[in-house]
Design a protein around this motif. Structure first.
Motif, PDB file in Angstrom:
ATOM      1  N   MET A 225      43.825  34.739  38.518  1.00 38.44           N
ATOM      2  CA  MET A 225      42.376  34.899  38.370  1.00 38.44           C
ATOM      3  C   MET A 225      41.825  33.977  37.272  1.00 38.44           C
ATOM      4  O   MET A 225      40.752  33.396  37.421  1.00 38.44           O
ATOM      5  CB  MET A 225      42.004  36.361  38.110  1.00 38.44           C
ATOM      6  N   THR A 230      39.002  30.523  37.445  1.00 43.39           N
ATOM      7  CA  THR A 230      38.013  30.019  36.478  1.00 43.39           C
ATOM      8  C   THR A 230      38.261  28.558  36.070  1.00 43.39           C
ATOM      9  O   THR A 230      37.394  27.723  36.256  1.00 43.39           O
ATOM     10  CB  THR A 230      37.918  30.921  35.214  1.00 43.39           C
ATOM     11  N   LEU A 233      38.451  26.192  39.186  1.00 41.79           N
ATOM     12  CA  LEU A 233      37.182  26.247  39.910  1.00 41.79           C
ATOM     13  C   LEU A 233      36.073  25.517  39.152  1.00 41.79           C
ATOM     14  O   LEU A 233      35.308  24.747  39.738  1.00 41.79           O
ATOM     15  CB  LEU A 233      36.766  27.701  40.160  1.00 41.79           C
ATOM     16  N   SER A 268      30.479  35.182  35.140  1.00 44.04           N
ATOM     17  CA  SER A 268      31.675  35.577  34.409  1.00 44.04           C
ATOM     18  C   SER A 268      32.531  36.495  35.281  1.00 44.04           C
ATOM     19  O   SER A 268      32.225  36.697  36.461  1.00 44.04           O
ATOM     20  CB  SER A 268      31.318  36.221  33.075  1.00 44.04           C
ATOM     21  N   VAL A 269      33.566  37.046  34.702  1.00 47.09           N
ATOM     22  CA  VAL A 269      34.567  37.727  35.524  1.00 47.09           C
ATOM     23  C   VAL A 269      35.439  38.631  34.648  1.00 47.09           C
ATOM     24  O   VAL A 269      35.650  38.350  33.472  1.00 47.09           O
ATOM     25  CB  VAL A 269      35.443  36.669  36.246  1.00 47.09           C
ATOM     26  N   TYR A 299      32.074  38.675  38.435  1.00 46.28           N
ATOM     27  CA  TYR A 299      33.090  39.077  39.410  1.00 46.28           C
ATOM     28  C   TYR A 299      33.959  40.183  38.825  1.00 46.28           C
ATOM     29  O   TYR A 299      34.270  40.187  37.623  1.00 46.28           O
ATOM     30  CB  TYR A 299      33.942  37.865  39.817  1.00 46.28           C
ATOM     31  N   GLY A 301      37.487  42.138  39.958  1.00 50.54           N
ATOM     32  CA  GLY A 301      38.578  42.269  40.916  1.00 50.54           C
ATOM     33  C   GLY A 301      39.896  42.430  40.209  1.00 50.54           C
ATOM     34  O   GLY A 301      39.939  42.612  38.992  1.00 50.54           O
ATOM     35  N   TYR A 331      38.232  40.946  46.008  1.00 51.46           N
ATOM     36  CA  TYR A 331      39.637  41.278  46.251  1.00 51.46           C
ATOM     37  C   TYR A 331      40.405  39.989  46.500  1.00 51.46           C
ATOM     38  O   TYR A 331      39.881  39.056  47.137  1.00 51.46           O
ATOM     39  CB  TYR A 331      39.747  42.201  47.461  1.00 51.46           C
ATOM     40  N   LEU A 333      44.716  38.032  45.918  1.00 56.36           N
ATOM     41  CA  LEU A 333      46.085  38.135  45.421  1.00 56.36           C
ATOM     42  C   LEU A 333      46.710  36.749  45.340  1.00 56.36           C
ATOM     43  O   LEU A 333      46.268  35.827  46.034  1.00 56.36           O
ATOM     44  CB  LEU A 333      46.930  39.069  46.300  1.00 56.36           C
ATOM     45  N   GLU A 335      49.433  35.560  46.386  1.00 53.55           N
ATOM     46  CA  GLU A 335      50.033  35.058  47.630  1.00 53.55           C
ATOM     47  C   GLU A 335      49.001  34.353  48.500  1.00 53.55           C
ATOM     48  O   GLU A 335      49.352  33.593  49.391  1.00 53.55           O
ATOM     49  CB  GLU A 335      50.686  36.207  48.412  1.00 53.55           C
ATOM     50  N   LEU A 338      44.298  33.081  45.567  1.00 52.38           N
ATOM     51  CA  LEU A 338      43.510  34.012  44.767  1.00 52.38           C
ATOM     52  C   LEU A 338      42.544  34.816  45.641  1.00 52.38           C
ATOM     53  O   LEU A 338      42.707  35.992  45.864  1.00 52.38           O
ATOM     54  CB  LEU A 338      42.701  33.269  43.685  1.00 52.38           C
ATOM     55  N   PHE A 339      41.536  34.126  46.176  1.00 60.78           N
ATOM     56  CA  PHE A 339      40.374  34.827  46.721  1.00 60.78           C
ATOM     57  C   PHE A 339      40.559  35.228  48.183  1.00 60.78           C
ATOM     58  O   PHE A 339      40.967  34.426  49.013  1.00 60.78           O
ATOM     59  CB  PHE A 339      39.151  33.914  46.595  1.00 60.78           C
TER      60      PHE A 339
HETATM   61  C1  649 Z   1      42.552  39.253  42.306  1.00 57.85           C
HETATM   62  C2  649 Z   1      43.658  38.605  41.525  1.00 57.85           C
HETATM   63  C3  649 Z   1      40.169  38.690  43.083  1.00 57.85           C
HETATM   64  C4  649 Z   1      44.929  39.448  41.391  1.00 57.85           C
HETATM   65  C5  649 Z   1      38.729  36.878  41.977  1.00 57.85           C
HETATM   66  C6  649 Z   1      37.588  35.898  42.120  1.00 57.85           C
HETATM   67  C7  649 Z   1      33.815  31.766  35.496  1.00 57.85           C
HETATM   68  C8  649 Z   1      34.461  31.056  36.470  1.00 57.85           C
HETATM   69  C9  649 Z   1      34.677  31.603  37.701  1.00 57.85           C
HETATM   70  C10 649 Z   1      34.283  32.891  37.970  1.00 57.85           C
HETATM   71  C11 649 Z   1      33.640  33.585  36.999  1.00 57.85           C
HETATM   72  C12 649 Z   1      33.421  33.028  35.765  1.00 57.85           C
HETATM   73  O1  649 Z   1      44.885  40.535  40.916  1.00 57.85           O
HETATM   74  C13 649 Z   1      41.415  38.283  42.366  1.00 57.85           C
HETATM   75  C14 649 Z   1      39.204  37.487  43.257  1.00 57.85           C
HETATM   76  C15 649 Z   1      37.255  35.307  40.776  1.00 57.85           C
HETATM   77  C16 649 Z   1      36.009  34.486  40.744  1.00 57.85           C
HETATM   78  C17 649 Z   1      35.781  33.987  39.348  1.00 57.85           C
HETATM   79  O2  649 Z   1      34.545  33.487  39.182  1.00 57.85           O
HETATM   80  N1  649 Z   1      46.078  38.881  41.812  1.00 57.85           N
HETATM   81  S1  649 Z   1      47.538  39.520  41.739  1.00 57.85           S
HETATM   82  O3  649 Z   1      48.366  38.773  42.632  1.00 57.85           O
HETATM   83  O4  649 Z   1      47.947  39.589  40.383  1.00 57.85           O
HETATM   84  O5  649 Z   1      47.427  40.972  42.223  1.00 57.85           O
HETATM   85  C18 649 Z   1      47.002  41.225  43.526  1.00 57.85           C
HETATM   86  C19 649 Z   1      46.900  42.708  43.763  1.00 57.85           C
HETATM   87  O6  649 Z   1      45.918  43.299  42.931  1.00 57.85           O
HETATM   88  C20 649 Z   1      45.275  44.367  43.608  1.00 57.85           C
HETATM   89  C21 649 Z   1      45.914  44.426  44.983  1.00 57.85           C
HETATM   90  O7  649 Z   1      46.980  45.343  44.941  1.00 57.85           O
HETATM   91  C22 649 Z   1      46.459  43.023  45.171  1.00 57.85           C
HETATM   92  O8  649 Z   1      47.555  42.931  46.063  1.00 57.85           O
HETATM   93  N2  649 Z   1      43.829  44.106  43.742  1.00 57.85           N
HETATM   94  C23 649 Z   1      42.925  45.060  44.021  1.00 57.85           C
HETATM   95  N3  649 Z   1      43.075  46.378  44.247  1.00 57.85           N
HETATM   96  C24 649 Z   1      41.963  47.089  44.515  1.00 57.85           C
HETATM   97  N4  649 Z   1      40.734  46.553  44.560  1.00 57.85           N
HETATM   98  C25 649 Z   1      40.537  45.241  44.341  1.00 57.85           C
HETATM   99  N5  649 Z   1      39.307  44.731  44.377  1.00 57.85           N
HETATM  100  C26 649 Z   1      41.674  44.437  44.070  1.00 57.85           C
HETATM  101  N6  649 Z   1      41.858  43.117  43.819  1.00 57.85           N
HETATM  102  C27 649 Z   1      43.176  42.939  43.627  1.00 57.85           C
END
Ligand code: 649
Length: 595
Positions: A225, A230, A233, A268-269, A299, A301, A331, A333, A335, A338-339
């Protein structure tokens, strides 16, 4: 290398060259040395010229060392050199392995297991980590060089090499992202340059166009993330990003909101916990200094997005100009680079009230808002452009009925090729097919269009994705699928001064029972009587809310619950320590806190 028409024709190093044609524009602003009023006293601004020049220096040094096509672990502290080193690795045609600095016992062990798994040819780290227990094994396996340790400091940038940069092909590996799984078994996800660019494209599509966008992030640069979401991107899109370290954020969350105020940040995020942390720690005096009116999108997540968090954050900060519609539940991951999905720009946050007993049987049925057996779930928005989500029954390899909960399967160009050196888990996770045929979204490379099995549960409604939990974490009792986060919420709301909880099940040959572990707020030691009183509150709350009485409640000090390096609760590791009897507890040990 043939270029597929659907593939992006650029890579991040190319984008960096492009950006450097406007050399004086601000690329990154690093905030350090925070004063008690929450503002930074050391501000380091890097233009695109600065980024390009520092990256070129790192890239040249790596090429001079023959590291093209090799793996380079990046274990610097968050900051400008981290960014320079990342792009330097790309310019050298090497593969970056982002890591945290190997500081502390658990981090060292995890670092060592990453080194063991990916066998890098170089490690870029702060000098203080060279030669520590975190250093890789002295004896490299036959035919392999021991990793070089490179320290990036002022001195490095004065003497480093001169070889020109090279531009990678879309299918070349760019990055090896380690998942936050168990320490002993790290899996490195191989991401290509095409994956990284695809992820930027779909995020840009989701964000929409905005003039004068300014980003802000305190996320760790070694997680998907913070890195793909960030740093990459912002460079790809061409707007400035204000960065601070995660440690500085956690020490005083107000600094994040202050940075947004001071820099007129528009985007932000943070994960759900960050929003709670702000509500819990920002004082009234601090609040009065904030102006969050510039923030158009924030954001949320990486963890379940809780309606209560969304509401209390809005309540606390709306008086300071915060627009509740700015919140973007999303949401994804690692794999899938990311998005995977996110709320549309400008739309209000959407939630659904569901009938809990039905949900426990995997059926999505609307319920009366606020009703006794109703549970509210936040929409994670529409699926990324050019991607497809199927809600699958993983055993039957079929889509579940439209009102069913199932495993979230993802297809599209964000999906990675697999785990490094692990054909079986890779095939299992990355090449799922429905019995009815291939996925409709194209994937990178020459592979057939298959799905990624995410291990997450959810459903689609009106094209929007609702995430309900993780398959592995489900607690199955008397035919009901209990979601741990619901139980954990009851635990924290029991009025027992608890800050974090983990709920999981314990199985023996015949029965499955519920176990709750939680930790108290603050550093004060609790007496046996206090622990017993808190345990009674937890037992009563969980039994009343869920109709299941926990078979055991273990309450300990801060640090009792295991978390990942990104702060997610590790229920599996916590369960293992519970079984082994090694969970932290208050001294002197009392038998009262485990029945
Ligand atoms: C999840 C990453 C979600 C993660 C992020 C978009 C400045 C610049 C850019 C900007 C803002 C400011 O956890 C990312 C999308 C970001 C945009 C930024 O914008 N990855 S991980 O591989 O470590 O884990 C994945 C697991 O996390 C859980 C799931 O189990 C997933 O398999 N998870 C969620 N569980 C429930 N609800 C959600 N919304 C979940 N998102 C991830």
């Amino acid at each position: 290398m043939e270029h597929h028409s659907k593939w992006p024709t650029t890579s991040l190093p190319e984008i960096l060259h492009e950006r450097a044609r406007q050399p004086r524009r601000l690329a990154f602003r690093f905030l350090e040395g925070f004063s008690p009023d929450g503002s930074a006293t050391e501000i380091v601004d890097w233009t695109y010229h600065d980024v390009a020049e520092h990256a070129a220096t790192v890239g040249a040094e790596l090429r001079d060392r023959g590291l093209t096509g090799r793996r380079v672990v990046l274990a610097l502290d968050p900051g400008p050199y981290y960014v320079a080193a990342l792009f330097g690795i790309f310019l050298a045609g090497a593969t970056a392995v982002p890591s945290f600095p190997p500081f502390g016992r658990r981090a060292k062990a995890r670092f060592a297991s990453i080194i063991e798994d990916c066998r890098p040819d170089a490690v870029i780290a702060h000098p203080r980590f060279a030669g520590t227990g975190a250093a890789p094994a002295a004896e490299p396996p036959p035919g392999m060089r021991a990793p070089d340790w490179l320290s990036l400091d002022e001195e490095f940038f004065r003497r480093a090499g001169t070889a020109p940069g090279i531009l990678p092909e879309p299918a070349d590996p760019a990055l090896l992202q380690y998942t936050s799984g168990s320490t002993g078994d790290p899996k490195g996800i191989v991401l290509t340059h095409a994956n990284l660019v695809s992820n930027c494209h779909v995020l840009e599509h989701n964000m929409g166009v905005e003039a004068d966008r300014v980003g802000c992030s305190w996320l760790p640069p070694y997680h998907d993330m913070g890195l793909m979401g960030t740093i990459m991107l912002a460079l790809h899109s061409g707007w400035p990003l204000v960065l601070m370290s995660p440690v500085d954020f956690v020490q005083q969350p107000y600094r994040w909101l202050r940075a947004i105020t001071d820099n007129r940040v528009t985007i932000s995020v943070g994960p759900n916990f960050a929003f709670d942390l702000c509500v819990d720690t920002v004082t009234d005096e601090e609040l009065a200094t904030l102006d969050l009116g510039s923030l158009r999108q924030v954001y949320c997540g990486a963890e379940p997005v809780f309606p209560a968090t969304v509401e209390r954050f809005a309540e606390r900060f709306a008086p300071r100009g915060y627009d509740p519609a700015a919140l973007v539940p999303c949401y994804g991951l690692a794999e899938a680079t990311l998005f995977v999905s996110g709320k549309a720009a400008g739309a209000p946050v959407r939630t659904m009230w569901l009938d809990r007993p039905a949900l426990e049987k995997g059926v999505v049925r609307d319920a009366e808002p606020g009703g006794e057996d109703a549970v509210e779930i936040v929409s994670c928005g529409a699926v990324a452009a050019g991607h497809e989500v199927a809600i699958a029954d993983p055993d039957a390899r079929r889509r579940v009925p439209p009102d069913g909960v199932g495993e979230i399967w993802v297809g599209g160009p964000n999906v990675a090729a697999g785990y490094l050196g692990r054909p079986e888990p890779s095939a299992e996770t990355f090449t799922a097919l429905l019995s009815t045929g291939a996925c409709s979204a194209p994937v990178a490379g020459e592979r057939p269009p298959t799905y990624l099995r995410t291990g997450d549960l959810g459903f689609l409604r009106d094209g929007e994705l609702f995430v309900t939990g993780r398959i592995k974490d489900l607690i199955v009792i008397a035919g009901r699928n209990l979601y741990p986060q619901d139980i954990e919420r009851s635990v924290l709301a029991a009025g027992a001064e608890l800050r974090q909880a983990a709920a999981f099940s314990l199985r023996d040959a015949t029965t499955e029972s519920l176990v709750v572990v939680a930790e108290f707020h603050g550093i004060r030691r609790r007496t046996a009587a206090e622990v017993a009183a808190a345990r009674d509150l937890v037992l009563a709350a969980v039994t009343a809310d869920h109709g299941v009485r926990p078979a055991a409640v273990h309450l300990g000090p801060v640090g009792t619950i295991f978390t990942t390096t990104s702060g997610k609760v590790r229920r599996d590791a916590t369960r293992q320590a519970f079984v082994q009897g090694t969970l932290k507890r208050f001294a002197p040990a009392t038998d009262e806190n485990t029945p």
